[in-house]
Design a protein around this motif. Structure first.
Motif, PDB file in Angstrom:
ATOM      1  N   CYS A  34     -59.650 -43.427 -80.575  1.00 55.00           N
ATOM      2  CA  CYS A  34     -59.815 -42.611 -79.372  1.00 55.00           C
ATOM      3  C   CYS A  34     -59.679 -43.492 -78.132  1.00 55.00           C
ATOM      4  O   CYS A  34     -59.784 -44.699 -78.211  1.00 55.00           O
ATOM      5  CB  CYS A  34     -61.161 -41.881 -79.390  1.00 55.00           C
ATOM      6  N   THR A  56     -70.128 -36.655 -79.923  1.00 58.78           N
ATOM      7  CA  THR A  56     -70.195 -37.372 -78.653  1.00 58.78           C
ATOM      8  C   THR A  56     -71.460 -38.227 -78.704  1.00 58.78           C
ATOM      9  O   THR A  56     -72.558 -37.721 -78.453  1.00 58.78           O
ATOM     10  CB  THR A  56     -70.253 -36.389 -77.469  1.00 58.78           C
ATOM     11  N   ASP A  67     -71.788 -32.307 -78.399  1.00 55.88           N
ATOM     12  CA  ASP A  67     -70.557 -32.557 -79.134  1.00 55.88           C
ATOM     13  C   ASP A  67     -69.487 -31.572 -78.671  1.00 55.88           C
ATOM     14  O   ASP A  67     -69.790 -30.462 -78.232  1.00 55.88           O
ATOM     15  CB  ASP A  67     -70.782 -32.371 -80.635  1.00 55.88           C
ATOM     16  N   ALA A  68     -68.236 -31.987 -78.766  1.00 57.69           N
ATOM     17  CA  ALA A  68     -67.114 -31.118 -78.398  1.00 57.69           C
ATOM     18  C   ALA A  68     -66.712 -30.281 -79.599  1.00 57.69           C
ATOM     19  O   ALA A  68     -66.730 -30.759 -80.736  1.00 57.69           O
ATOM     20  CB  ALA A  68     -65.934 -31.960 -77.934  1.00 57.69           C
ATOM     21  N   GLU A  85     -65.195 -40.951 -74.490  1.00 58.99           N
ATOM     22  CA  GLU A  85     -66.553 -40.424 -74.685  1.00 58.99           C
ATOM     23  C   GLU A  85     -66.872 -40.165 -76.153  1.00 58.99           C
ATOM     24  O   GLU A  85     -68.032 -40.024 -76.527  1.00 58.99           O
ATOM     25  CB  GLU A  85     -66.762 -39.147 -73.870  1.00 58.99           C
ATOM     26  N   PHE A  86     -65.857 -40.123 -77.014  1.00 54.84           N
ATOM     27  CA  PHE A  86     -66.071 -39.871 -78.440  1.00 54.84           C
ATOM     28  C   PHE A  86     -66.188 -41.158 -79.260  1.00 54.84           C
ATOM     29  O   PHE A  86     -66.407 -41.098 -80.461  1.00 54.84           O
ATOM     30  CB  PHE A  86     -64.936 -39.014 -79.010  1.00 54.84           C
ATOM     31  N   ALA A  93     -63.624 -42.021 -83.247  1.00 55.83           N
ATOM     32  CA  ALA A  93     -64.227 -40.697 -83.118  1.00 55.83           C
ATOM     33  C   ALA A  93     -64.582 -40.168 -84.504  1.00 55.83           C
ATOM     34  O   ALA A  93     -63.836 -40.375 -85.460  1.00 55.83           O
ATOM     35  CB  ALA A  93     -63.251 -39.738 -82.436  1.00 55.83           C
TER      36      ALA A  93
END
Length: 113
Positions: A34, A56, A67-68, A85-86, A93
């Protein structure tokens, strides 16, 4: 978790067939590189929607960052940016799926991004 490798994509070459570079999503989840220029493509070949969750691990002012998630409709393809960010402790990630039957994924790295 399976470690996904990124497919490098330049502005000159591109990717003509995303399905050809995609691999089966792992039942226990996947990890992926990532940072700037990384994207996760999720191809849902199943009969129902599938949700992808990307952890995240960071905090902001002492509060956890949610979390996304990305929900991909049946027969559709979704794309999400794998930003810094991950990045977890292993610099990758962590990605999980609501189900993996008929789900394939590809990590794309846009060169020059």
């Amino acid at each position: 978790m399976a470690a996904l490798n990124a497919v490098p994509v330049s502005s000159a070459a591109g990717v003509a067939d995303l399905g050809a570079v995609a691999v089966a999503a792992a039942g226990g989840g996947d990890t992926a590189p990532c940072g700037p220029g990384y994207l996760l493509a999720v191809i849902n070949g199943g009969a129902g929607p599938q949700t992808v969750t990307i952890a995240t691990p960071g905090t902001k002012n002492g509060h956890a960052i949610a979390d996304a998630t990305l929900t991909v409709a049946a027969g559709d393809t979704g794309v999400i940016v794998l930003g810094r960010e991950f990045r977890g402790a292993n610099d990758r990630a962590a990605i999980t799926y609501s189900a993996v039957t008929s789900v394939t994924v590809a990590v794309i790295h846009l060169k020059g991004a």
